[in-house]
Design an enzyme around this catalytic site. Structure first.
Site, PDB file in Angstrom:
ATOM      1  N   LYS A   1       0.818  -1.221   0.000  1.00 57.57           N
ATOM      2  CA  LYS A   1       0.000   0.000   0.000  1.00 57.57           C
ATOM      3  C   LYS A   1       0.855   1.276   0.000  1.00 57.57           C
ATOM      4  O   LYS A   1       2.069   1.227   0.261  1.00 57.57           O
ATOM      5  CB  LYS A   1      -0.937  -0.035   1.213  1.00 57.57           C
ATOM      6  CG  LYS A   1      -1.950  -1.186   1.169  1.00 57.57           C
ATOM      7  CD  LYS A   1      -2.971  -1.062   2.296  1.00 57.57           C
ATOM      8  CE  LYS A   1      -4.000  -2.182   2.238  1.00 57.57           C
ATOM      9  NZ  LYS A   1      -5.095  -1.977   3.225  1.00 57.57           N
TER      10      LYS A   1
ATOM     11  N   TYR B   1     -12.422  -2.266  -4.011  1.00 61.19           N
ATOM     12  CA  TYR B   1     -12.973  -2.495  -2.666  1.00 61.19           C
ATOM     13  C   TYR B   1     -14.507  -2.433  -2.666  1.00 61.19           C
ATOM     14  O   TYR B   1     -15.102  -2.151  -1.618  1.00 61.19           O
ATOM     15  CB  TYR B   1     -12.415  -1.450  -1.699  1.00 61.19           C
ATOM     16  CG  TYR B   1     -11.010  -1.748  -1.195  1.00 61.19           C
ATOM     17  CD1 TYR B   1     -10.737  -2.887  -0.438  1.00 61.19           C
ATOM     18  CD2 TYR B   1      -9.958  -0.869  -1.443  1.00 61.19           C
ATOM     19  CE1 TYR B   1      -9.467  -3.155   0.047  1.00 61.19           C
ATOM     20  CE2 TYR B   1      -8.674  -1.129  -0.959  1.00 61.19           C
ATOM     21  CZ  TYR B   1      -8.440  -2.281  -0.214  1.00 61.19           C
ATOM     22  OH  TYR B   1      -7.178  -2.535   0.277  1.00 61.19           O
TER      23      TYR B   1
ATOM     24  N   ASN C   1      -2.211   0.220   6.763  1.00 59.50           N
ATOM     25  CA  ASN C   1      -1.752  -1.052   7.337  1.00 59.50           C
ATOM     26  C   ASN C   1      -0.828  -1.830   6.406  1.00 59.50           C
ATOM     27  O   ASN C   1      -0.748  -3.048   6.461  1.00 59.50           O
ATOM     28  CB  ASN C   1      -2.953  -1.889   7.805  1.00 59.50           C
ATOM     29  CG  ASN C   1      -3.862  -2.301   6.667  1.00 59.50           C
ATOM     30  OD1 ASN C   1      -3.684  -1.873   5.530  1.00 59.50           O
ATOM     31  ND2 ASN C   1      -4.834  -3.157   6.954  1.00 59.50           N
TER      32      ASN C   1
ATOM     33  N   HIS D   1      -2.257  -5.452   1.584  1.00 60.13           N
ATOM     34  CA  HIS D   1      -3.568  -6.089   1.411  1.00 60.13           C
ATOM     35  C   HIS D   1      -3.338  -7.504   0.892  1.00 60.13           C
ATOM     36  O   HIS D   1      -2.403  -7.739   0.125  1.00 60.13           O
ATOM     37  CB  HIS D   1      -4.416  -5.323   0.382  1.00 60.13           C
ATOM     38  CG  HIS D   1      -5.615  -6.105  -0.066  1.00 60.13           C
ATOM     39  ND1 HIS D   1      -6.776  -6.149   0.671  1.00 60.13           N
ATOM     40  CD2 HIS D   1      -5.799  -6.936  -1.134  1.00 60.13           C
ATOM     41  CE1 HIS D   1      -7.637  -6.963   0.063  1.00 60.13           C
ATOM     42  NE2 HIS D   1      -7.074  -7.444  -1.027  1.00 60.13           N
TER      43      HIS D   1
ATOM     44  N   GLU E   1      -9.746 -10.322  -7.592  1.00 55.18           N
ATOM     45  CA  GLU E   1      -8.702  -9.302  -7.378  1.00 55.18           C
ATOM     46  C   GLU E   1      -7.543  -9.456  -8.369  1.00 55.18           C
ATOM     47  O   GLU E   1      -7.003  -8.460  -8.849  1.00 55.18           O
ATOM     48  CB  GLU E   1      -8.194  -9.394  -5.940  1.00 55.18           C
ATOM     49  CG  GLU E   1      -9.261  -8.985  -4.932  1.00 55.18           C
ATOM     50  CD  GLU E   1      -8.779  -8.976  -3.491  1.00 55.18           C
ATOM     51  OE1 GLU E   1      -9.514  -8.469  -2.642  1.00 55.18           O
ATOM     52  OE2 GLU E   1      -7.667  -9.481  -3.219  1.00 55.18           O
TER      53      GLU E   1
END
Ligand code: CMP
Length: 140
Positions: free
Chosen positions: A10, A50, A113, A116, A127
């Site tokens: 990310k 998402y 975070n 993913h 995905e």
């Protein structure tokens, strides 16, 4: 059984210059990168990715964050790749992630975070297809 999963490094992790550390962890754990791209998502691209979270209160903030800078998107292959990757990542909230996991080491908070990972074979199929045509995946 060999399986495929999608990983995203990310924007927070790219900014921290830990792309190499994260990919090294995957390789040392026996997960083989079979496709990889660096890109900057538009907010619409993040929203499409998402889409399952679109009714959640954090959705808009999540899409803004995911489009805030470049990411590295990769397909990992290996035995039990989905679970193996989730174990390497640790819990979504870095504060709750097991010591030594990627999110515990590199994550900042539940949104920033670091990584993913797909959570099921169905999600992985969606995905992976979102970022890579089948012909771009290296034969294992
Ligand atoms: P990820 O595994 O990419 O899947 C959805 C993301 O939403 C999650 O990691 C977090 O970065 C983000 N997120 C932000 N707030 C929350 C929250 N309260 N609960 C779960 N996920 C959240």
């Amino acid at each position: 059984m060999s399986e495929r999963t999608l990983a995203i490094i990310k924007p927070d992790a790219v900014k921290k210059h830990v792309i190499g550390d994260i990919i090294g962890r995957y390789e040392r754990a026996g997960l083989t990168p079979i496709a990889m791209r660096m890109l900057r998502m538009s907010k619409a691209t993040a929203a499409g990715f998402y889409a399952v979270h679109k009714t959640r209160p954090f959705f808009d903030s999540l899409c803004t964050f995911m489009s805030s800078g470049p990411v590295v998107v990769l397909v990992l292959a290996g035995d039990n790749a989905i679970k193996k990757h989730r174990d390497l990542m640790g819990a979504t909230d870095p504060a709750k992630a097991d010591k030594g996991t990627i999110r515990a080491v590199h994550g900042t908070n539940i949104e920033s975070n670091a990584v993913h990972g797909s959570d099921s074979p169905e999600t992985a199929r969606f995905e992976i297809g979102y970022f890579f045509p089948e012909m771009d995946l290296i034969e294992e």
